[in-house]
Each structure stands twice: as structure tokens, then as C-alpha cells.
Design an enzyme around this catalytic site. Sequence first.
Site, short mmCIF file in Angstrom:
data_model
loop_
_atom_site.label_atom_id
_atom_site.label_comp_id
_atom_site.label_asym_id
_atom_site.label_seq_id
_atom_site.Cartn_x
_atom_site.Cartn_y
_atom_site.Cartn_z
N THR A 1 60.42 79.59 109.19
CA THR A 1 61.51 79.02 108.39
C THR A 1 61.12 77.64 107.93
OG1 THR A 1 62.55 78.21 110.43
CG2 THR A 1 63.43 80.26 109.52
N SER B 1 49.60 65.01 102.23
CA SER B 1 49.13 65.36 100.86
C SER B 1 47.62 65.42 100.76
CB SER B 1 49.68 64.37 99.82
OG SER B 1 51.08 64.34 99.92
N LEU C 1 64.25 78.39 116.53
CA LEU C 1 64.49 77.02 117.00
C LEU C 1 64.16 76.04 115.88
CD1 LEU C 1 62.84 77.14 120.54
CD2 LEU C 1 65.18 77.72 119.86
N LYS D 1 49.14 76.06 94.90
CA LYS D 1 47.68 76.29 94.94
C LYS D 1 47.26 77.03 96.20
CE LYS D 1 46.03 73.53 91.41
NZ LYS D 1 47.33 73.15 90.87
N PHE D 2 47.91 76.73 97.29
CA PHE D 2 47.60 77.43 98.53
C PHE D 2 48.37 78.75 98.62
CE2 PHE D 2 49.03 78.17 103.00
CZ PHE D 2 47.85 78.74 103.45
N ASN E 1 56.02 77.63 114.26
CA ASN E 1 56.94 76.48 114.34
C ASN E 1 56.17 75.20 114.61
OD1 ASN E 1 59.42 75.15 114.38
ND2 ASN E 1 60.36 76.68 115.72
N PHE E 2 56.86 74.07 114.47
CA PHE E 2 56.35 72.73 114.80
C PHE E 2 55.09 72.36 114.02
CE2 PHE E 2 58.54 74.35 118.65
CZ PHE E 2 59.63 73.49 118.60
N LEU E 3 54.99 72.85 112.77
CA LEU E 3 53.90 72.40 111.90
C LEU E 3 54.14 70.91 111.58
CD1 LEU E 3 51.60 72.64 109.78
CD2 LEU E 3 53.31 73.52 108.18
C1 LIG Z 1 49.67 86.58 110.87
C2 LIG Z 1 49.89 85.22 111.32
C3 LIG Z 1 50.26 84.27 110.16
C4 LIG Z 1 50.60 82.89 110.64
C5 LIG Z 1 50.91 81.90 109.52
C6 LIG Z 1 52.16 82.22 108.74
C7 LIG Z 1 52.52 81.11 107.75
C8 LIG Z 1 53.06 79.87 108.42
C9 LIG Z 1 53.48 78.84 107.42
C10 LIG Z 1 53.91 77.54 108.08
C11 LIG Z 1 55.32 77.59 108.61
C12 LIG Z 1 55.76 76.28 109.17
C13 LIG Z 1 57.11 76.31 109.80
C14 LIG Z 1 57.50 74.90 110.17
O1 LIG Z 1 57.07 74.36 111.14
S1 LIG Z 1 58.57 74.10 109.09
C15 LIG Z 1 58.48 72.40 109.59
C16 LIG Z 1 57.47 71.69 108.77
N1 LIG Z 1 57.30 70.34 109.28
C17 LIG Z 1 57.88 69.24 108.78
O2 LIG Z 1 58.66 69.31 107.85
C18 LIG Z 1 57.52 67.96 109.47
C19 LIG Z 1 57.23 66.82 108.51
N2 LIG Z 1 56.28 67.20 107.48
C20 LIG Z 1 54.93 67.34 107.67
O3 LIG Z 1 54.42 67.18 108.76
C21 LIG Z 1 54.08 67.71 106.46
O4 LIG Z 1 54.77 67.35 105.30
C22 LIG Z 1 53.73 69.23 106.40
C23 LIG Z 1 52.83 69.58 107.59
C24 LIG Z 1 54.98 70.11 106.43
C25 LIG Z 1 52.97 69.52 105.11
O5 LIG Z 1 51.87 68.70 105.02
P1 LIG Z 1 51.58 67.78 103.72
O6 LIG Z 1 52.88 67.33 103.21
O7 LIG Z 1 50.59 66.77 104.08
O8 LIG Z 1 50.98 68.82 102.63
P2 LIG Z 1 49.44 69.26 102.49
O9 LIG Z 1 48.79 68.47 101.40
O10 LIG Z 1 48.75 69.27 103.79
O11 LIG Z 1 49.62 70.76 102.01
C26 LIG Z 1 50.37 71.06 100.88
C27 LIG Z 1 50.64 72.54 100.91
O12 LIG Z 1 51.47 72.86 102.05
C28 LIG Z 1 52.64 73.50 101.59
N3 LIG Z 1 53.75 73.16 102.51
C29 LIG Z 1 54.43 72.02 102.59
N4 LIG Z 1 55.37 72.10 103.56
C30 LIG Z 1 55.25 73.32 104.10
C31 LIG Z 1 55.94 74.01 105.12
N5 LIG Z 1 56.95 73.45 105.81
N6 LIG Z 1 55.57 75.25 105.45
C32 LIG Z 1 54.56 75.86 104.77
N7 LIG Z 1 53.87 75.26 103.77
C33 LIG Z 1 54.23 74.01 103.45
C34 LIG Z 1 52.87 72.98 100.20
O13 LIG Z 1 53.72 73.85 99.46
C35 LIG Z 1 51.45 72.94 99.67
O14 LIG Z 1 51.03 74.26 99.36
P3 LIG Z 1 50.97 74.70 97.80
O15 LIG Z 1 52.29 74.35 97.22
O16 LIG Z 1 49.86 73.93 97.15
O17 LIG Z 1 50.70 76.18 97.81
#
Ligand SMILES: CCCCCCCCCCCCCC(=O)SCCNC(=O)CCNC(=O)[C@H](O)C(C)(C)COP(=O)(O)OP(=O)(O)OC[C@H]1O[C@@H](n2cnc3c(N)ncnc32)[C@H](O)[C@@H]1OP(=O)(O)O
Length: 454
Positions: free
Chosen positions: A201, A175, A454, A35-36, A165-167
Amino acid sequence: MDQKKLEDLLKMLQVNQGDLAKLSEQQRKDMKDYKFWKTQPVQKFGQEVDKEGPIDAQKRPEDVPADPLPMLGEFEWSTVDIEDAAQLEDVFVLLNENYVEDKDAAFRFNYTREFFHWALKPPGWSREWNVGVRVKATGKLVAFISAIPIDLAVRGKDVRSVEINFLCVHKQLRSKRMAPVLIKEITRRVNRQDIWHALYTAGVVLPSPISTCRYAHRPINWAKLQDVGFTDVPAGKTAPEMVAMYALPGKTKTSGLRRMAAGDVDAALALLVKYQRRFELVQKFSKAEFAHWFLGEDESASDDDASRVIHSYVVEDADGKITDFFSFYSLPFTVLEHAVHKELGIGYLFYYASDADFAFDDRFSAEATAALKTRLTALIGDATILAKQAKMDVFNALTSQDNTLFLDALKFGPGDGFLNFYLFNYKAFPVTGGIKDDKSYDTERRSNVGVVML
Ligand SMILES: CCCCCCCCCCCCCC(=O)SCCNC(=O)CCNC(=O)[C@H](O)C(C)(C)COP(=O)(O)OP(=O)(O)OC[C@H]1O[C@@H](n2cnc3c(N)ncnc32)[C@H](O)[C@@H]1OP(=O)(O)O
């Protein structure tokens, strides 16, 4: 060895895929269910790429809203000042308790000030790009995302980018669609500074990876891994046999090998640039960036200083020429409530370069491959010995770079973690990740991923 337990540990060690629940949630959804992500400028699954390049039409920073997105009632945006010890501590607590799923709470990443200053303060870093969400009433930090600038090159084309990084979102707020809000906000802040692309990544599959690499792990201190309960003696083996299998020499073998010093920066950077030309996804380091990433913050750290984050080495030949370079970084675990062990040392292979195959026209020829394989096996073998001297108990690597040439020989077992590489607002043809269709190491094609995150 109880492969499963060791795998579980090793999975937890992956900074970029700390969430085990997500890991087991295998493979992708249908595009319409993202969805996102389906609203974002990223490549769709199976989308044909005709020409590599940006996805969105070009914009200007002034076209981007100057104010943050609205935040839900009880929360507020908070730019985290990572130079302030108390605010940095908030980030550690959030990540310690929410980044890695460890149900028994037996281990924690031992994030340090040194690690974060190294990871988040390269030249050009921006205070605005350490984005937090706090509970209004209490000030508690409940979410975080970070960006750092990098000059990326994709198949020779410069793509000024950030690395994300570090999301992390607090477990109790999962969720609730907070992650998309964080991603949009960091995008806004990065766009305001005229940067329109990102590299990131994740262990999870999102639309759409440009490459996928596999984790590989080399136990260094097998006895300690057994002591802390991560590994058992496999059937038909004895503990001494396992210890013997992973034993490493006490001393490195490569002559001319020494710690990299400030005076080596020009030569080592030139060597790295030349070596990395072979890859399709690379970071272009300025001299200042190279010094930051490979000398680290604290040049005065002594050889046996356990707090050292980055370890970089060069090989100098008899004529004073730098022929090789390698580096690895440290991100240990704290072991909680164990009678003997307080910490588990974890090393991660970082960048390296060697002139071993420079003389050959075709680096994939049998001769060039053999020359590089021999040299890299010696060099990274020495890296594992140095990692052991630095009190590391496991050494991790990916199948990126030319790593598949030495992984088997150096007893890096394939992990069950995979790391997907993504580009934001840039479409590109796939890049080989060092694994075959059956996920085994691809020693023939190797990988064209040069960048290490990293
Ligand atoms: C020009 C500049 C641009 C800069 C931005 C570039 C993009 C950067 C992108 C980020 C790069 C990060 C790099 C790193 O740090 S990767 C490390 C990610 N962190 C962890 O794994 C730590 C433990 N997990 C959590 O803290 C949560 O589960 C996270 C925060 C990951 C999701 O929170 P939650 O579980 O509460 O979900 P929601 O309800 O808020 O949101 C659900 C939506 O999020 C999508 N989702 C889930 N996991 C990821 C993920 N790892 N990357 C991107 N998107 C992700 C998911 O498909 C769904 O979207 P959609 O399926 O509906 O479409």
C-alpha cells in the site's frame, strides 16, 4: 476545530504515507513517465483486465540470480538482523528521522522492539527479507525495505504473496533512484524463495491501484490534542463543547465482551474466516498466524500495560459461543519538548468479525445491513472506549471492510489521506474501497477490501 492542523497531525500518523511531500504531489503521472514502474509486472493505468491472474510467465527460483544487484560505490547491502537490538535500533533511527516528514521535529513514532517483532516476525518470516543499505565507510543505515509472507486470496483464488512495508530512503539520498534498486532486490530475494506476488500500500499513486480507501480519524482525547497544539477551538464553539462532543463513556457496553485469550483462537479464527468470505481481497490466516497477529508476542502483558501493541477482544454469549471479535493496535508518537505531554497514543482499527448478519441470505438487504450496522457500531464504539482506557488519544480507521457502516455514527471524521492498494505481478479487476466518486463514505456498497495492512 482547526481542521487543517488536526489533518496535518493525522496525516503524519499514517505509517504508509509518512511522506507529506509525496502526499501533496497529487495524482499520477503519464505511464511513460513511470520510468521504473513501467518496466515492472504491474497493471498499467486503464489497462483492460480480461482474466485475473499472474502477469509474468511462470519462473523458477533457480532462474533468479543468486547474488544481489550491484550497489553504488560508497554503499553496501546489509541484511538487517531485527533480533539484534543494535541493528533494530538502526531501523528505528532511520524511520524516525526519515519516514515521517515533521519539519518542527516535534513528534516521532515511538517504534518499539515489541512493535517490530510483531510487525516483521509472523510465522514464516525470513531474515533475508529485512533489507538495508549502509554507508560502507561508517556503517550508517540509509535505506530499508521489508517483506513478510502472507496467503492472500483475490476473489477466492489463492495468491501466495509477501507484504512489502517500511520502504524508506534517507532524506539526503532522495530522488537518486535508490527505491527502485531496493524494490528489485527485495523482489529477487522473495523470488529466490519461490514467491512471485506481493501486496503493498502507498499514499502515492502508482500503476495501478486495485483499490483506494480513505482514512478516517476519531479524536479520543480532544483536550490533549488541543494541549499539544494540534487543534484549536473552532469558530462558534467552546473547548468544553468540543470535549463534550468527543466524550466517551468510562465503560464498555457489550455484555460478554472480554480480552481474547489463547483458548479463543480456534473459535475467533473460524468466525473471522466466515466473516471475511464476503470480501474480495483477504488474508488467509493459519492458526499460528492468527495467534501471532491477535495475541501478540507477549501474552503476559497486563491489561493496562502501555507497551501492549495488539489489543484483541471477543464477545462470548450466554452459551459460551464467540459471536464477535475485534482488534486494534497501538503505534504511539513521542512528543518532544512539551512541558506536560511526553506521548500521544494512536490506535489503529485492525481486523474484526461478527455473526450479526450471518442469518441473512443477502448481506446488502435492509435488514441485514441494519443488523450489522447496529452490532458493529456497538462493538467498535466499545473499541474506542478500550482504546481510551489504553491511553490512546486518536483512533484511526480506513473505509475498508464494513467500516462505512459505523464511521459517521462513531464520529470518525474523513481524513484527507488516501491509501492505495497494489498487487505485484497479478492483474485483477478493481475492488471497492468504501468511497464514492466524490470520496465520501460509501455506506451502500461498502468495501470489498478485507485485508488490513500496518
Ligand atoms: C514478488 C515480490 C515483489 C516484491 C516487491 C513488490 C513491490 C513493492 C513496492 C514498494 C512498496 C512500498 C510500500 C511502502 O513501504 S509505502 C511507504 C513508503 N515510504 C515513505 O513514504 C517514507 C518516506 N519516503 C521515502 O523514504 C522515499 O521517498 C521513498 C523510499 C518512498 C522513495 O524514494 P525516493 O523518493 O528517493 O525516489 P527514488 O528516486 O529512489 O525512486 C523513484 C521511483 O520510486 C517510485 N516510488 C516513490 N514512492 C514509492 C512508494 N511508496 N512505493 C513504490 N514506489 C515508489 C517513484 O514512482 C519512482 O518510480 P517511477 O515513477 O520512476 O517509476
